[in-house]
Structures are given as structure tokens and as C-alpha cells.
Design a protein around this motif. Structure first.
Motif, PDB file in Angstrom:
ATOM      1  N   TRP A 100       0.916  -1.092  -0.157  1.00  0.00           N
ATOM      2  CA  TRP A 100      -0.007  -0.151  -0.054  1.00  0.00           C
ATOM      3  C   TRP A 100       0.947   1.099  -0.164  1.00  0.00           C
ATOM      4  O   TRP A 100       0.616   2.075  -0.702  1.00  0.00           O
ATOM      5  CB  TRP A 100      -0.873  -0.006   1.182  1.00  0.00           C
ATOM      6  CG  TRP A 100      -0.520   0.453   2.513  1.00  0.00           C
ATOM      7  CD1 TRP A 100       0.134  -0.713   3.474  1.00  0.00           C
ATOM      8  CD2 TRP A 100      -0.160   1.621   3.182  1.00  0.00           C
ATOM      9  NE1 TRP A 100       0.645   0.020   4.452  1.00  0.00           N
ATOM     10  CE2 TRP A 100       0.303   1.277   4.454  1.00  0.00           C
ATOM     11  CE3 TRP A 100      -0.248   2.746   2.811  1.00  0.00           C
ATOM     12  CZ2 TRP A 100       0.797   2.393   5.065  1.00  0.00           C
ATOM     13  CZ3 TRP A 100       0.186   3.868   3.544  1.00  0.00           C
ATOM     14  CH2 TRP A 100       0.589   3.441   4.659  1.00  0.00           C
ATOM     15  N   GLN A 101       2.212   1.425   0.657  1.00  0.00           N
ATOM     16  CA  GLN A 101       2.958   2.076   0.649  1.00  0.00           C
ATOM     17  C   GLN A 101       3.423   2.582  -0.895  1.00  0.00           C
ATOM     18  O   GLN A 101       3.750   3.627  -1.284  1.00  0.00           O
ATOM     19  CB  GLN A 101       4.051   2.067   1.733  1.00  0.00           C
ATOM     20  CG  GLN A 101       3.759   2.085   3.334  1.00  0.00           C
ATOM     21  CD  GLN A 101       5.033   1.537   4.014  1.00  0.00           C
ATOM     22  OE1 GLN A 101       5.520   0.591   3.744  1.00  0.00           O
ATOM     23  NE2 GLN A 101       4.947   2.259   5.165  1.00  0.00           N
ATOM     24  N   ALA A 147      -6.366   6.247   5.852  1.00  0.00           N
ATOM     25  CA  ALA A 147      -6.894   5.840   7.147  1.00  0.00           C
ATOM     26  C   ALA A 147      -6.683   4.270   7.419  1.00  0.00           C
ATOM     27  O   ALA A 147      -7.060   3.491   6.496  1.00  0.00           O
ATOM     28  CB  ALA A 147      -8.386   5.989   7.090  1.00  0.00           C
ATOM     29  N   SER A 148      -6.192   3.939   8.534  1.00  0.00           N
ATOM     30  CA  SER A 148      -6.060   2.521   8.993  1.00  0.00           C
ATOM     31  C   SER A 148      -5.962   2.299  10.251  1.00  0.00           C
ATOM     32  O   SER A 148      -5.763   3.100  11.099  1.00  0.00           O
ATOM     33  CB  SER A 148      -4.646   1.844   8.087  1.00  0.00           C
ATOM     34  OG  SER A 148      -3.657   2.778   8.413  1.00  0.00           O
ATOM     35  N   GLY A 149      -5.494   0.942  10.648  1.00  0.00           N
ATOM     36  CA  GLY A 149      -5.200   0.743  12.035  1.00  0.00           C
ATOM     37  C   GLY A 149      -3.835   0.950  12.658  1.00  0.00           C
ATOM     38  O   GLY A 149      -3.120   1.825  12.052  1.00  0.00           O
ATOM     39  N   ASN A 150      -3.635   0.386  13.736  1.00  0.00           N
ATOM     40  CA  ASN A 150      -2.307   0.540  14.217  1.00  0.00           C
ATOM     41  C   ASN A 150      -1.270  -0.376  13.748  1.00  0.00           C
ATOM     42  O   ASN A 150      -1.702  -1.501  13.188  1.00  0.00           O
ATOM     43  CB  ASN A 150      -2.348   0.107  16.005  1.00  0.00           C
ATOM     44  CG  ASN A 150      -3.167   1.141  16.612  1.00  0.00           C
ATOM     45  OD1 ASN A 150      -3.328   2.088  16.389  1.00  0.00           O
ATOM     46  ND2 ASN A 150      -3.740   0.606  17.703  1.00  0.00           N
ATOM     47  N   GLY A 151      -0.233   0.125  13.463  1.00  0.00           N
ATOM     48  CA  GLY A 151       0.703  -0.617  12.980  1.00  0.00           C
ATOM     49  C   GLY A 151       0.953  -0.649  11.612  1.00  0.00           C
ATOM     50  O   GLY A 151       2.093  -1.565  11.148  1.00  0.00           O
ATOM     51  N   PRO A 152       0.261  -0.303  10.631  1.00  0.00           N
ATOM     52  CA  PRO A 152       0.522  -0.389   9.116  1.00  0.00           C
ATOM     53  C   PRO A 152       1.609  -0.041   8.520  1.00  0.00           C
ATOM     54  O   PRO A 152       1.913   0.048   7.211  1.00  0.00           O
ATOM     55  CB  PRO A 152      -0.900  -0.262   8.662  1.00  0.00           C
ATOM     56  CG  PRO A 152      -1.425   0.918   9.365  1.00  0.00           C
ATOM     57  CD  PRO A 152      -0.820   0.381  10.811  1.00  0.00           C
ATOM     58  N   GLY A 153       2.398   1.070   9.014  1.00  0.00           N
ATOM     59  CA  GLY A 153       3.342   2.008   8.554  1.00  0.00           C
ATOM     60  C   GLY A 153       3.153   3.571   8.227  1.00  0.00           C
ATOM     61  O   GLY A 153       3.774   3.689   7.306  1.00  0.00           O
ATOM     62  N   LYS A 154       2.124   4.016   8.864  1.00  0.00           N
ATOM     63  CA  LYS A 154       1.716   5.049   8.385  1.00  0.00           C
ATOM     64  C   LYS A 154       2.942   6.166   8.823  1.00  0.00           C
ATOM     65  O   LYS A 154       3.388   7.158   7.882  1.00  0.00           O
ATOM     66  CB  LYS A 154       0.495   5.803   8.940  1.00  0.00           C
ATOM     67  CG  LYS A 154      -0.833   5.110   8.678  1.00  0.00           C
ATOM     68  CD  LYS A 154      -1.924   5.289   9.104  1.00  0.00           C
ATOM     69  CE  LYS A 154      -2.024   5.450  10.659  1.00  0.00           C
ATOM     70  NZ  LYS A 154      -2.166   3.910  11.214  1.00  0.00           N
ATOM     71  N   SER A 155       3.367   6.000   9.984  1.00  0.00           N
ATOM     72  CA  SER A 155       4.429   6.711  10.399  1.00  0.00           C
ATOM     73  C   SER A 155       5.595   6.664   9.430  1.00  0.00           C
ATOM     74  O   SER A 155       6.412   7.673   9.031  1.00  0.00           O
ATOM     75  CB  SER A 155       4.991   6.853  11.667  1.00  0.00           C
ATOM     76  OG  SER A 155       3.819   7.012  12.789  1.00  0.00           O
ATOM     77  N   ALA A 156       6.063   5.503   9.056  1.00  0.00           N
ATOM     78  CA  ALA A 156       7.239   5.303   8.105  1.00  0.00           C
ATOM     79  C   ALA A 156       6.967   6.029   6.767  1.00  0.00           C
ATOM     80  O   ALA A 156       8.101   6.663   6.024  1.00  0.00           O
ATOM     81  CB  ALA A 156       7.409   3.664   8.193  1.00  0.00           C
ATOM     82  N   LEU A 157       5.569   6.134   6.402  1.00  0.00           N
ATOM     83  CA  LEU A 157       5.364   6.689   5.208  1.00  0.00           C
ATOM     84  C   LEU A 157       5.648   8.216   5.130  1.00  0.00           C
ATOM     85  O   LEU A 157       6.268   8.853   4.419  1.00  0.00           O
ATOM     86  CB  LEU A 157       4.005   6.106   4.505  1.00  0.00           C
ATOM     87  CG  LEU A 157       3.630   6.812   3.455  1.00  0.00           C
ATOM     88  CD1 LEU A 157       4.491   6.532   2.011  1.00  0.00           C
ATOM     89  CD2 LEU A 157       1.845   6.679   3.084  1.00  0.00           C
ATOM     90  N   VAL A 158       5.180   8.640   6.256  1.00  0.00           N
ATOM     91  CA  VAL A 158       5.271  10.194   6.401  1.00  0.00           C
ATOM     92  C   VAL A 158       6.819  10.510   6.502  1.00  0.00           C
ATOM     93  O   VAL A 158       7.185  11.500   5.939  1.00  0.00           O
ATOM     94  CB  VAL A 158       4.416  10.610   7.929  1.00  0.00           C
ATOM     95  CG1 VAL A 158       5.056  12.023   8.285  1.00  0.00           C
ATOM     96  CG2 VAL A 158       3.120  10.539   7.800  1.00  0.00           C
ATOM     97  N   ALA A 159       7.755   9.585   7.208  1.00  0.00           N
ATOM     98  CA  ALA A 159       9.143   9.956   7.183  1.00  0.00           C
ATOM     99  C   ALA A 159       9.632   9.882   5.543  1.00  0.00           C
ATOM    100  O   ALA A 159      10.548  10.854   5.674  1.00  0.00           O
ATOM    101  CB  ALA A 159       9.723   8.937   8.185  1.00  0.00           C
ATOM    102  N   MET A 160       9.118   9.118   5.077  1.00  0.00           N
ATOM    103  CA  MET A 160       9.672   8.866   3.776  1.00  0.00           C
ATOM    104  C   MET A 160       9.597  10.141   2.996  1.00  0.00           C
ATOM    105  O   MET A 160      10.059  10.670   2.245  1.00  0.00           O
ATOM    106  CB  MET A 160       9.209   7.442   2.940  1.00  0.00           C
ATOM    107  CG  MET A 160       9.679   6.365   3.386  1.00  0.00           C
ATOM    108  SD  MET A 160       8.823   4.976   2.382  1.00  0.00           S
ATOM    109  CE  MET A 160       8.137   4.157   3.641  1.00  0.00           C
TER     110      MET A 160
END
Length: 85
Positions: free
Chosen positions: A10-11, A38-51
Motif C-alpha cells: 500500500w505504501q 486511514a488504517s489501524g495501528n501498525g501498518p506503517g503510516k509513520s514510516a510513510l510520513v518519514a519517507m
């Protein structure tokens, strides 16, 4: 990172969609590109924001990044939690 599989599917889709918008000239026209996840806990949203932050700061001259967090991360609804680069 050499032995890691890379971004989640998804990323990769999200980044590919962003690439299409950028290649179409959205940034050159001054358009704001907005996307939501929009998603639950732990799917990598913060990692995508960092990228996205690293990409923006290292690719565009005079880029500015504003990141806001919910009160869950800031501790109090009355306190503003914002990071501006």
C-alpha cells in the motif's frame, strides 16, 4: 536496508500515485497535493510520513514540511503539537 523487502504494497501504491501527480507537473504549477490514509495501528503510516518528509526536504528547494499530531501523541487537547521544518 539492503536485505529488507522495502515499503509495503500500500505504501508503494501511495508513492506511485504521488509520483504520477508530480510527473504531471503539479509541483511546478504550485498545486497542493493532498492524500489521506486511514488504517489501524501498525501498518506503517509513520514510516510513510518519514519517507515523504525526507523526499520533500531533499528534492525541492525551500520546501517546508508541517506535521501535526493528534492529542494522543501530544498529551493534551489544549496543547498544540506541531513540527514545522
Amino acid at each position: 536496508l539492503k536485505n529488507l523487502p522495502g515499503p509495503r504494497r500500500w505504501q508503494r501504491d501511495f508513492l506511485a500515485d504521488l509520483g504520477v501527480a508530480l510527473r504531471s507537473g503539479a509541483a511546478d504549477r504550485g498545486e497542493v497535493i493532498q492524500r489521506a490514509v486511514a488504517s489501524g495501528n501498525g501498518p506503517g503510516k509513520s514510516a510513510l510520513v518519514a519517507m515523504l518528509i525526507l523526499f520533500s526536504l531533499t528534492t525541492f528547494v525551500d520546501s517546508r514540511v508541517v506535521v501535526t499530531a493528534s492529542t494522543v501523541f501530544c498529551g493534551s487537547p489544549s496543547r498544540s503539537c506541531q513540527l514545522a521544518c
